[in-house]
Design a protein around this motif. Structure first.
Motif, PDB file in Angstrom:
ATOM      1  N   VAL A   1       0.626  -1.353  -0.200  1.00 35.85           N
ATOM      2  CA  VAL A   1      -0.526  -0.236   0.022  1.00 35.85           C
ATOM      3  C   VAL A   1       0.826   1.335   0.015  1.00 35.85           C
ATOM      4  O   VAL A   1       0.435   2.151  -0.970  1.00 35.85           O
ATOM      5  CB  VAL A   1      -1.245  -0.052   1.136  1.00 35.85           C
ATOM      6  CG1 VAL A   1      -1.154   1.315   1.100  1.00 35.85           C
ATOM      7  CG2 VAL A   1      -1.471  -1.140   1.210  1.00 35.85           C
ATOM      8  N   ILE A   2       2.178   1.124   0.616  1.00 37.08           N
ATOM      9  CA  ILE A   2       2.674   2.549   1.272  1.00 37.08           C
ATOM     10  C   ILE A   2       3.598   2.951  -0.283  1.00 37.08           C
ATOM     11  O   ILE A   2       3.978   3.390  -1.291  1.00 37.08           O
ATOM     12  CB  ILE A   2       3.874   2.663   1.847  1.00 37.08           C
ATOM     13  CG1 ILE A   2       2.775   2.136   3.752  1.00 37.08           C
ATOM     14  CG2 ILE A   2       4.641   3.052   2.288  1.00 37.08           C
ATOM     15  CD1 ILE A   2       3.498   1.881   4.939  1.00 37.08           C
ATOM     16  N   ARG A   3       4.259   1.606  -0.856  1.00 36.58           N
ATOM     17  CA  ARG A   3       5.013   1.586  -1.526  1.00 36.58           C
ATOM     18  C   ARG A   3       3.902   1.835  -3.290  1.00 36.58           C
ATOM     19  O   ARG A   3       4.506   2.939  -4.086  1.00 36.58           O
ATOM     20  CB  ARG A   3       5.538   0.296  -2.065  1.00 36.58           C
ATOM     21  CG  ARG A   3       6.401   0.019  -3.838  1.00 36.58           C
ATOM     22  CD  ARG A   3       7.390  -1.306  -3.545  1.00 36.58           C
ATOM     23  NE  ARG A   3       6.711  -1.780  -3.926  1.00 36.58           N
ATOM     24  CZ  ARG A   3       6.817  -2.794  -5.134  1.00 36.58           C
ATOM     25  NH1 ARG A   3       7.851  -2.053  -5.648  1.00 36.58           N
ATOM     26  NH2 ARG A   3       6.339  -3.520  -5.863  1.00 36.58           N
ATOM     27  N   SER A   4       2.805   1.851  -3.033  1.00 41.76           N
ATOM     28  CA  SER A   4       2.508   2.175  -4.247  1.00 41.76           C
ATOM     29  C   SER A   4       1.880   3.585  -4.307  1.00 41.76           C
ATOM     30  O   SER A   4       1.624   4.560  -5.046  1.00 41.76           O
ATOM     31  CB  SER A   4       1.031   1.589  -4.473  1.00 41.76           C
ATOM     32  OG  SER A   4      -0.087   1.966  -3.546  1.00 41.76           O
ATOM     33  N   GLY A   5       1.747   4.009  -3.015  1.00 37.83           N
ATOM     34  CA  GLY A   5       1.326   5.481  -2.542  1.00 37.83           C
ATOM     35  C   GLY A   5       2.158   6.246  -3.113  1.00 37.83           C
ATOM     36  O   GLY A   5       2.199   7.004  -3.632  1.00 37.83           O
TER      37      GLY A   5
ATOM     38  N   GLN B   1       1.556  13.462   0.651  1.00 35.09           N
ATOM     39  CA  GLN B   1       0.953  13.678  -0.598  1.00 35.09           C
ATOM     40  C   GLN B   1       0.451  11.405  -0.751  1.00 35.09           C
ATOM     41  O   GLN B   1      -1.178  11.694  -1.286  1.00 35.09           O
ATOM     42  CB  GLN B   1       1.614  13.775  -1.733  1.00 35.09           C
ATOM     43  CG  GLN B   1       1.874  15.161  -1.683  1.00 35.09           C
ATOM     44  CD  GLN B   1       2.419  16.176  -3.251  1.00 35.09           C
ATOM     45  OE1 GLN B   1       1.876  15.131  -4.252  1.00 35.09           O
ATOM     46  NE2 GLN B   1       3.006  17.149  -3.101  1.00 35.09           N
ATOM     47  N   ALA B   2       1.620  10.787  -0.668  1.00 34.89           N
ATOM     48  CA  ALA B   2       1.859   9.698  -0.331  1.00 34.89           C
ATOM     49  C   ALA B   2       0.404   8.991   0.261  1.00 34.89           C
ATOM     50  O   ALA B   2      -0.611   7.858  -0.243  1.00 34.89           O
ATOM     51  CB  ALA B   2       2.699   9.025  -0.367  1.00 34.89           C
ATOM     52  N   LEU B   3       0.136   9.836   1.298  1.00 32.82           N
ATOM     53  CA  LEU B   3      -0.295   9.609   2.605  1.00 32.82           C
ATOM     54  C   LEU B   3      -2.207   9.664   2.260  1.00 32.82           C
ATOM     55  O   LEU B   3      -3.050   8.382   2.241  1.00 32.82           O
ATOM     56  CB  LEU B   3      -0.344   9.915   3.753  1.00 32.82           C
ATOM     57  CG  LEU B   3      -1.192   9.511   4.808  1.00 32.82           C
ATOM     58  CD1 LEU B   3      -0.617   8.259   5.472  1.00 32.82           C
ATOM     59  CD2 LEU B   3      -1.120  10.539   6.432  1.00 32.82           C
ATOM     60  N   ALA B   4      -2.062  10.663   1.438  1.00 27.50           N
ATOM     61  CA  ALA B   4      -3.071  10.433   1.095  1.00 27.50           C
ATOM     62  C   ALA B   4      -3.932  10.107  -0.183  1.00 27.50           C
ATOM     63  O   ALA B   4      -4.707  10.006   0.079  1.00 27.50           O
ATOM     64  CB  ALA B   4      -3.143  12.579   0.703  1.00 27.50           C
ATOM     65  N   VAL B   5      -3.272   9.452  -1.239  1.00 27.73           N
ATOM     66  CA  VAL B   5      -3.055   8.854  -1.931  1.00 27.73           C
ATOM     67  C   VAL B   5      -3.520   7.412  -1.315  1.00 27.73           C
ATOM     68  O   VAL B   5      -4.763   6.859  -1.917  1.00 27.73           O
ATOM     69  CB  VAL B   5      -1.917   8.965  -3.315  1.00 27.73           C
ATOM     70  CG1 VAL B   5      -2.682   7.530  -3.963  1.00 27.73           C
ATOM     71  CG2 VAL B   5      -1.549   9.387  -3.755  1.00 27.73           C
ATOM     72  N   SER B   6      -2.511   6.684  -0.344  1.00 28.64           N
ATOM     73  CA  SER B   6      -2.764   5.280   0.025  1.00 28.64           C
ATOM     74  C   SER B   6      -4.676   5.099   1.554  1.00 28.64           C
ATOM     75  O   SER B   6      -4.129   4.776   1.806  1.00 28.64           O
ATOM     76  CB  SER B   6      -1.600   5.155   0.438  1.00 28.64           C
ATOM     77  OG  SER B   6      -0.599   5.694   0.695  1.00 28.64           O
ATOM     78  N   LEU B   7      -4.442   6.407   1.372  1.00 30.79           N
ATOM     79  CA  LEU B   7      -5.569   6.631   2.080  1.00 30.79           C
ATOM     80  C   LEU B   7      -6.535   5.129   2.227  1.00 30.79           C
ATOM     81  O   LEU B   7      -7.332   4.929   3.161  1.00 30.79           O
ATOM     82  CB  LEU B   7      -6.373   8.070   3.208  1.00 30.79           C
ATOM     83  CG  LEU B   7      -7.312   7.580   4.525  1.00 30.79           C
ATOM     84  CD1 LEU B   7      -5.954   7.448   5.332  1.00 30.79           C
ATOM     85  CD2 LEU B   7      -7.369   9.100   4.486  1.00 30.79           C
ATOM     86  N   PRO B   8      -7.195   5.349   1.156  1.00 27.13           N
ATOM     87  CA  PRO B   8      -8.370   3.600   1.273  1.00 27.13           C
ATOM     88  C   PRO B   8      -7.614   2.730   1.303  1.00 27.13           C
ATOM     89  O   PRO B   8      -8.755   1.974   1.819  1.00 27.13           O
ATOM     90  CB  PRO B   8      -8.909   4.511  -0.316  1.00 27.13           C
ATOM     91  CG  PRO B   8      -8.238   6.098  -0.669  1.00 27.13           C
ATOM     92  CD  PRO B   8      -6.825   6.247  -0.094  1.00 27.13           C
TER      93      PRO B   8
END
Lengths: 261, 250, 236
Positions: free
Chosen positions: C119-123, C153-160
């Motif tokens: 999840v984190i990597r893709s974010g 920014q990554a966190l925002a992307v991966s939140l879901p």
């Protein structure tokens, strides 16, 4: 706890566990079939926004994604005969395997319907318009243009659903189905070499899921031939090829759980 | 001949087209101009029935359709009389250039694969893409994709080809090649309705220019009449905003 | 066996006492899993030799095998390892001193770590390269750029996806019955078999899990709204 570690048991268990791989794959295959049918049935009312049915479909998806598969297994095992009794259907004598396949099928169907819905929505609206513009009927436009493109989009997610399903079948032992995990448990308690049995079990799952993934990757490559660009005009920095990035995103998206519908 | 009568279309409360009448003679090239939101693209999409008009009548060749009582079958019939070239090209992403052109011939016109292939190759050569037959859309530049789109439209041999801002999604250096192809086929006497912002092109190629604003046709005439001697205030305003670039080009 | 609707309510009340156990297991595995995941993701993105291969192997193994096998391997394997090491070095730790729930914590954290790593990597990969370059151009160091620009920014992307991982761990925590920890599911089993009312008990458990899942999603939606303020598209 148990006998001292002995690596030879790991190899000794492999063939014994493999003898029950058929049962595991039967559950996977059976529930996949049920899941695809259910998935379409649930996705259609939502895609076409049929009132009432749309809401029911949402609740269905929310429930199956919102509760653990283990609970669902027990719920259907004990509950389904009760509910069907109201319709004067007696299935209390049906083999456990039937309940297991139905439950996994209904569970997978919920995830499948979301995949179908997302993939169909992801196909560019212009594609259908272009199909109409060359004179196709809506049926032709769906089967010749929409479906092939939607399928290509769906494969990576589908692939992950299949692997998730494979892993979930390890819970079928809790209802007494003798699939691989159940077998490993029996072997372990017979010889007290638990850890060896579970290492063996893990190895088989690993190989099976990697094989499934490879096979589905080949399918994806075929369906996605049209997207293999010569990588000119990529404005975004990507560490990986487009398709593999898509896969990764898809694999992450398919994470179990989530009732967001 | 194409004849639109009383075409009316609204999205919810917003009236986009207000009783449009327009006649296009066979072999004519009609260019529709107008500010964005004037309804010109919607009008074009109505001819192809990608938008359903609320009222009016569409006549293409010998086929007449009353928009109030159009069945699915009528719509398919009407669509076969016209073809569309889209702003965003809309090539079928999962099919090669050749397959894109063949698709309509095989599925809709029921041609044999062989026949469709021969015809499609000839058309792709005509638009200068004889060497890109097996390329997928993602491997083609915007200009090349749009030329495939034009070949796809030509293949159906429609009564009229509708162009919806065919060059506005293109990088400036690619506009020329697409306009050249459109010019070429215009000279062959194919009936066309073109929505565009390319004034030079409109001046050169059009037989008839239509200016739309606010869902109605404000003024129409020959390019010379409309560009050199516009009658309506709204037309003058619009041309004044757009034409400065013409002054440089001479 | 006959359906007894009123017992669903009775069961529900009895199951309430097991909710904290379920939540604690979920919270611990998600928190430690996030840390493991972050480290694993960074190792892989920066392609650190050897370690990145180990990280990739870890992720593949965990994602390719059922969560149940992780738990069983830890439950049976860890005591062996601990006792062997204790004997070797004369430590006083004994495997029997590990509480049952400890096995769940360890094993589920390892499971969660692998899923979260992806999840984190893709974010992180989804963050535009230009953002990092812009951070460098204003003179930030790499850690600064990561912490201040890329991670948020990554966190925002991966939140879901993170939310889905949390839900996955919540549902996965039902496996602890195999190591005799009494969570909601195990409690339902007890309530069911003592009263001989299986359907009603599991229905109550399903309702609780459903509720908890919806709650997690609601919380996610609220957080998402907050951190995505910058991300609101459009011109209006």
């Amino acid at each position: 706890m148990g006998a001292p570690f002995d690596i030879t048991y790991v190899f000794g268990y492999l063939p014994k566990l493999l003898s029950t791989l058929g049962m595991t794959l039967l559950i996977v295959g059976g529930s996949l079939l049920v899941g695809i049918v259910v998935g379409f049935l649930i996705a259609l009312p939502r895609l076409y926004r049929i009132p009432m049915l749309n809401t029911l479909a949402r609740i269905y998806v929310s429930f199956f994604r919102g509760t653990p598969i283990l609970i669902q297994l027990f719920l259907f095992y004990y509950g389904l005969p009760e509910i069907l009794k109201l319709a004067h259907l007696d299935i209390s004598k049906a083999p456990v395997l039937v309940f297991v396949i139905i439950t996994y099928g209904l569970h997978t169907g919920a995830f499948m319907s979301e995949t179908i819905r997302a993939s169909v929505t992801a196909v560019d609206r212009g594609q259908v318009e272009a199909a109409y513009a060359v004179g196709m009927t809506s049926y032709q436009a769906f089967t010749r243009i929409m479906l092939p493109q939607a399928m290509a989009i769906a494969v990576p997610v589908f692939s992950n659903l299949v692997i998730a399903l494979l892993k979930d079948t390890s819970l079928a032992f809790s209802l007494g189905v003798m699939e691989m995990t159940g077998k490993a448990q029996t072997l372990g308690s017979l010889t007290q070499h638990f850890i060896e049995a579970y290492i063996s079990l893990a190895l088989i799952y690993l190989v099976v899921s990697m094989t499934l993934e490879k096979l589905l990757l080949i399918a994806e490559r075929r369906l996605l031939r049209h997207e293999e660009t010569d990588s000119t005009g990529h404005r975004r920095f990507r560490l990986e090829q487009k398709s593999s990035y898509r896969r990764m995103v898809a694999s992450v998206d398919a994470g179990k759980g989530g009732t967001e519908v | 001949m194409i004849q639109l009568t009383n075409i009316t279309k609204s999205f919810g409360r917003h009236q986009v087209l207000n009783k449009i009448d327009l006649t296009v003679q066979k072999g004519e090239v009609v260019v529709i101009l107008g500010p964005s939101g004037s309804g010109k693209t919607t009008l074009l999409r109505c001819v192809n029935y990608l938008e359903k008009p609320n009222d009016g009548e569409i006549l293409i060749g010998d086929y007449r359709l009353n928009c109030k009582h159009a069945s699915k079958k009528d719509i398919y019939q009407l669509r076969q009389k016209s073809a569309m070239v889209f702003q965003q090209y809309n090539l079928f992403k999962h099919k090669t250039a050749l397959e894109n052109v063949m698709e309509g011939l095989v599925v809709v016109k029921k041609l044999s694969k062989e026949e469709a292939k021969t015809r499609s190759i000839a058309l792709l050569e005509k638009v200068g893409l004889g060497s890109k037959l097996d390329a997928y859309p993602s491997q083609l530049s915007g200009g090349q994709q749009q030329r495939v789109g034009i070949a796809r439209a030509l293949a159906l041999e429609p009564e009229v080809i509708l162009f919806d801002e065919p060059t506005s999604a293109l990088d400036p250096e690619l506009v020329g090649e697409v306009l050249a192809v459109i010019r070429k086929i215009a000279k062959e006497g194919i009936t066309m309705i073109v929505v565009t912002h390319e004034m030079g092109f409109a001046r050169d190629v059009a037989n008839h220019v239509v200016f739309m604003d606010g869902g109605v046709i404000v003024e129409e005439g020959t390019p010379v009449e409309l560009f050199n001697n516009p009658q309506e205030e709204r037309t003058k305003q619009f041309l004044k905003r757009i034409t400065p670039e013409l002054n440089y080009s001479i | 066996m006959k359906l007894d609707p009123s017992f669903i309510w009775t069961a529900l009340i009895q199951l309430l006492s097991a909710i904290p156990t379920t939540l604690v297991i979920t919270a611990v595995s998600v928190t430690i899993g996030f840390i493991i995941g972050l480290i694993t993701a960074l190792l892989r993105i920066y392609k650190i030799p050897v370690l990145s291969q180990i990280a990739a192997g870890y992720v593949t193994f965990i994602r390719g095998t059922p969560m149940l096998t992780h738990l069983l391997l830890i439950y049976f394997g860890l005591p062996m390892l601990v006792d062997a090491l204790s004997a070797q070095f004369g430590w006083s730790i004994k495997s029997s001193s590990i509480p049952m729930i400890g096995f769940a914590f360890i094993s589920f954290s390892i499971t969660a770590g692998a899923y979260m790593a992806e999840v984190i990597r893709s974010g992180l990969l989804a963050v535009n390269r230009g953002q990092l370059e812009a951070a460098y151009s204003v003179g930030m160091t790499t850690p600064q750029a990561l912490r201040r620009i890329v991670f948020p920014q990554a966190l925002a992307v991966s939140l879901p996806n993170l939310s889905n991982s949390v839900i996955g761990m919540l549902h996965g925590s039902t496996l602890v019955f195999t190591v005799s920890v009494v969570d909601i599911n195990a409690k339902a089993q007890i309530v069911a078999s003592t009263n001989w009312k299986f359907f009603e008990a599991y229905l109550a458990a399903a309702v609780i899990f459903w509720g908890l899942t919806l709650l997690i999603e609601r919380i996610t939606a609220v957080i998402e709204k907050r951190i995505n303020l910058y991300n609101r598209g459009g011109v209006a």
